[in-house]
Design an enzyme around this catalytic site. Structure first.
Site, PDB file in Angstrom:
ATOM      1  CG  PHE A   1      -1.932  -1.003   1.344  1.00  0.00           C
ATOM      2  CD1 PHE A   1      -3.209  -0.779   0.846  1.00  0.00           C
ATOM      3  CD2 PHE A   1      -1.670  -2.223   1.953  1.00  0.00           C
ATOM      4  CE1 PHE A   1      -4.193  -1.749   0.945  1.00  0.00           C
ATOM      5  CE2 PHE A   1      -2.646  -3.196   2.058  1.00  0.00           C
ATOM      6  CZ  PHE A   1      -3.919  -2.965   1.550  1.00  0.00           C
ATOM      7  CG  ASP A   2       0.630   5.917  -1.526  1.00  0.00           C
ATOM      8  OD1 ASP A   2       1.774   6.291  -1.221  1.00  0.00           O
ATOM      9  OD2 ASP A   2      -0.339   6.690  -1.631  1.00  0.00           O
ATOM     10  CG  PHE A   3       0.649   5.943   4.987  1.00  0.00           C
ATOM     11  CD1 PHE A   3       0.147   4.846   5.656  1.00  0.00           C
ATOM     12  CD2 PHE A   3       0.589   7.181   5.603  1.00  0.00           C
ATOM     13  CE1 PHE A   3      -0.420   4.970   6.909  1.00  0.00           C
ATOM     14  CE2 PHE A   3       0.036   7.321   6.863  1.00  0.00           C
ATOM     15  CZ  PHE A   3      -0.467   6.217   7.520  1.00  0.00           C
TER      16      PHE A   3
END
Length: 212
Positions: A7-9
């Protein structure tokens, strides 16, 4: 079979859009009074801070970044908000044995702070931030490092994010990618980069991993 989700944050797991835009406006109004609007700041969502400041004020990156970080850290907790069902979905994914990683262009310390606000620090097996790599997304380096640390193959993982850099980093690393429809720039923008999946809700991931 999908064994890991990367995941990107910012803008994917935690809504930091208002925080980022307000921080840029604070810094830019001081240095370039009246020259930038909040809409202008949309293009700064995604790239690394160093890259963005280099484009805005070449030669002044360090000073601009320092001002950005000072304001951002001071106002972080009050300006971030949560997206629906993010944590509960992550918990369900973890419970069925899916490995979870974060691949972000943030500093590791700020990832940790965001995870603490989100209440999800315990759910991630690996966190890759700017402190871990020489090249940030869309370069494949952070994605490949996450896969290595997770111990999974390319065909077993999906990179998920709200920006072109996330989709491209996944594809550049040879893995599938998913965009999130709650992205500030909208799903139509993300579809240009041909993600294999578009998540309209966080819970869509449960169906994707169960389908293999």
């Amino acid at each position: 079979m999908i064994k890991a989700l990367l995941f990107d944050f910012d803008g994917t797991l935690l809504n930091t859009n208002d925080l980022i835009i307000q921080t840029f406006m604070h810094v830019l109004n001081e240095r370039f009074p009246g020259q930038y609007s909040p809409k202008d700041c949309l293009k700064f969502l995604g790239p690394s801070l160093k890259q963005t400041m280099s484009d805005i004020a070449p030669g002044e990156e360090d000073a601009m970044i320092a001002k950005y970080r000072e304001y951002n850290e001071l106002h972080h907790d009050e300006l971030v908000t949560q997206y629906p069902d993010v944590v509960s979905t992550l918990e369900q994914l973890k419970a069925i044995g899916i490995k979870l990683a974060i691949v972000s262009t943030k500093r590791n310390g700020m990832i940790d702070r965001g995870l603490s606000v989100l209440g999800a620090s315990h759910l991630f097996d690996v966190c890759i931030g700017t402190d871990d790599v020489k090249n940030v997304k869309p370069d494949p380096e952070p994605v490949l490092l996450a896969l290595e640390r997770l111990g999974v193959n390319k065909e077993e993982a999906i990179m998920i994010g709200d920006n072109s850099h996330d989709i491209e980093a996944g594809h550049n690393a040879g893995i599938k990618a998913a965009g999130v429809a709650w992205a500030f720039k909208g799903p139509e923008y993300l579809m240009q980069f041909k993600p294999e999946y578009m998540l309209h809700h966080m819970t869509d991931l449960l169906d994707i991993v169960k389908a293999g």
